[in-house]
Design an enzyme around this catalytic site. Sequence first.
Site, short mmCIF file in Angstrom:
data_model
loop_
_atom_site.label_atom_id
_atom_site.label_comp_id
_atom_site.label_asym_id
_atom_site.label_seq_id
_atom_site.Cartn_x
_atom_site.Cartn_y
_atom_site.Cartn_z
N GLN A 6 47.88 40.28 36.63
CA GLN A 6 48.09 39.18 35.74
C GLN A 6 48.15 39.75 34.49
O GLN A 6 48.05 38.44 33.50
CB GLN A 6 47.20 38.07 36.18
CG GLN A 6 47.26 37.40 37.49
CD GLN A 6 45.96 36.42 37.79
OE1 GLN A 6 45.92 35.62 36.72
NE2 GLN A 6 45.52 36.28 38.87
N GLU A 43 37.16 57.81 29.60
CA GLU A 43 36.31 58.93 30.16
C GLU A 43 37.32 59.14 31.66
O GLU A 43 37.37 58.26 32.44
CB GLU A 43 35.14 58.34 30.41
CG GLU A 43 34.10 59.58 30.76
CD GLU A 43 32.72 59.15 30.88
OE1 GLU A 43 31.88 59.79 31.52
OE2 GLU A 43 32.24 58.05 30.25
N HIS A 93 19.75 27.76 43.13
CA HIS A 93 19.78 28.51 41.91
C HIS A 93 21.06 27.81 40.92
O HIS A 93 20.57 27.57 39.67
CB HIS A 93 20.25 29.82 42.00
CG HIS A 93 20.60 30.79 40.73
ND1 HIS A 93 19.76 31.33 40.09
CD2 HIS A 93 21.60 30.97 40.40
CE1 HIS A 93 20.23 31.94 39.07
NE2 HIS A 93 21.54 31.72 39.12
#
Length: 613
Positions: A486, A510, A386
């Site tokens: 980080q 939310e 791929h």
Amino acid sequence: MAIGVVKRNAGSSSDGTEDSDFSTDLEHTDSSESDGTSRRSARVTRSSARLSQSSQDSSPVRNLPSFGTEEPAYSTRRVTRSQQQPTPVTPKKYPLRQTRSSGSETEQVVDFSDRETKNTADHDESPPRTPTGNAPSSESDIDISSPNVSHDESIAKDMSLKDSGSDLSHRPKRRRFHESYNFNMKCPTPGCNSLGHLTGKHERHFSISGCPLYHNLSADECKVRAQSRDKQIEERMLSHRQDDNNRHATRHQAPTERQLRYKEKVAELRKKRNSGLSKEQKEKYMEHRQTYGNTREPLLENLTSEYDLDLFRRAQARASEDLEKLRLQGQITEGSNMIKTIAFGRYELDTWYHSPYPEEYARLGRLYMCEFCLKYMKSQTILRRHMAKCVWKHPPGDEIYRKGSISVFEVDGKKNKIYCQNLCLLAKLFLDHKTLYYDVEPFLFYVMTEADNTGCHLIGYFSKEKNSFLNYNVSCILTMPQYMRQGYGKMLIDFSYLLSKVEEKVGSPERPLSDLGLISYRSYWKEVLLRYLHNFQGKEISIKEISQETAVNPVDIVSTLQALQMLKYWKGKHLVLKRQDLIDEWIAKEAKRSNSNKTMDPSCLKWTPPKGT
């Protein structure tokens, strides 16, 4: 064991009388339960009398062989008032005395019915008789004389129990998974005998999380630490009971004397941290790593203060105890369909939670993923093929922010549905409360990447609704594990509020937030408030003004001020205390990371709020 049984002649009932007489005695229809009981007692009495009478008439008697040598043959006979409408009755159990050949007596349980009596058959193997003279034709008419395999097996088990003189009621119950999950199991740690537990409260363990050997401890050391933890918990509970002023409300938020002493004690303990490891310690740690590899926990001594190490050990023990409770309840099963690791770019990431990938992928345990298009595959070979033909080098959508190597792409869930679905499935591996997987069309995704000569690598993302009724500026937020700690999480949060400022709205994330998300947001809100108070020169301050300038929801501002103990109630008014010690501490931290580019620059944003989406 021999049982005396009266021989039954053809055409007669078990007690030696004619069928018509016995059926007359058994007739009872539309009567109450008490009448039925009294009639049964009467029938038993009459049957006993007739049995005695027939015995006196020198009726032939046969002796059955012992249960241990040969299985007795039973025949069942159903006598009803009407042959057309037989009424089934639930059998009732009566204890009978049976005499063994050795003279000892044991109680056995034999089933009797209001309309059924169990007799021993003659030597002939003719089928059981029915009122019609034929064998029963339906399953409801078939009793224990039915020759089937399951019945033979159950009879054999009953006979073995009878031979041992045990009662059927004492048969052991079937164990459920949470009662028997540990049978034939052992700890996966090499060289471990599964004895002991990290919590010190169990005798055995079957997972790495509870293995003392994996944590470089012994079972006795775990028990000693458990006793020490229990003692500390008791002392803490006692101090809370004695402290009547331990209330955290708006009117009274000052720390107590005990809390101040404990804070000073912790500060002193953390000052004793060693500046670094000596050469001998480094060699010891490297030797330990080379000897055991990933089968043992790395040595943690002298890496931090003794207080922090003890705090970490207690957290480990508590997490192990929670996992053990879930395993005993059956909520954690061995071999469950959960992806354990994923190959993502040049990283191999351990997953934290279950994600609803298709079954053929979820059962693999290890998933291979393209870090650019987020397509998931089953093997390394498929991934390599791929990657040889994948043309993606960055997320789809529009690049709305770029500063240095950091970029942010806005991806529409309606236009790039497959990519957003794969992104949500990936995020669920590291988020517990995430529920959005496939319905991505109403959402916008803001993906942060870091560019190099191979492409734009995924750092994290957050999503938000296109039209949020409650003005949520974040629905889901994630920083990839390899980029955690980080500063990228705070950059994502800052970018979400930057978009809210451009939209001239007040935003809020939310709920519910994950544990790591809540920590990140509280840290960000604290930094925003301290920066605002540091630059504020007036005497009166308004929560509404802070909210409008920072785009932070007033509820989040108030909760942060309360956590910092900067909100007081005095003489009928709420006051905001400008704690200079916290501000000075924040200034010192800012000076240390002044050279860092982990901040969002509003001038680099090229974006206008979407309309009509």
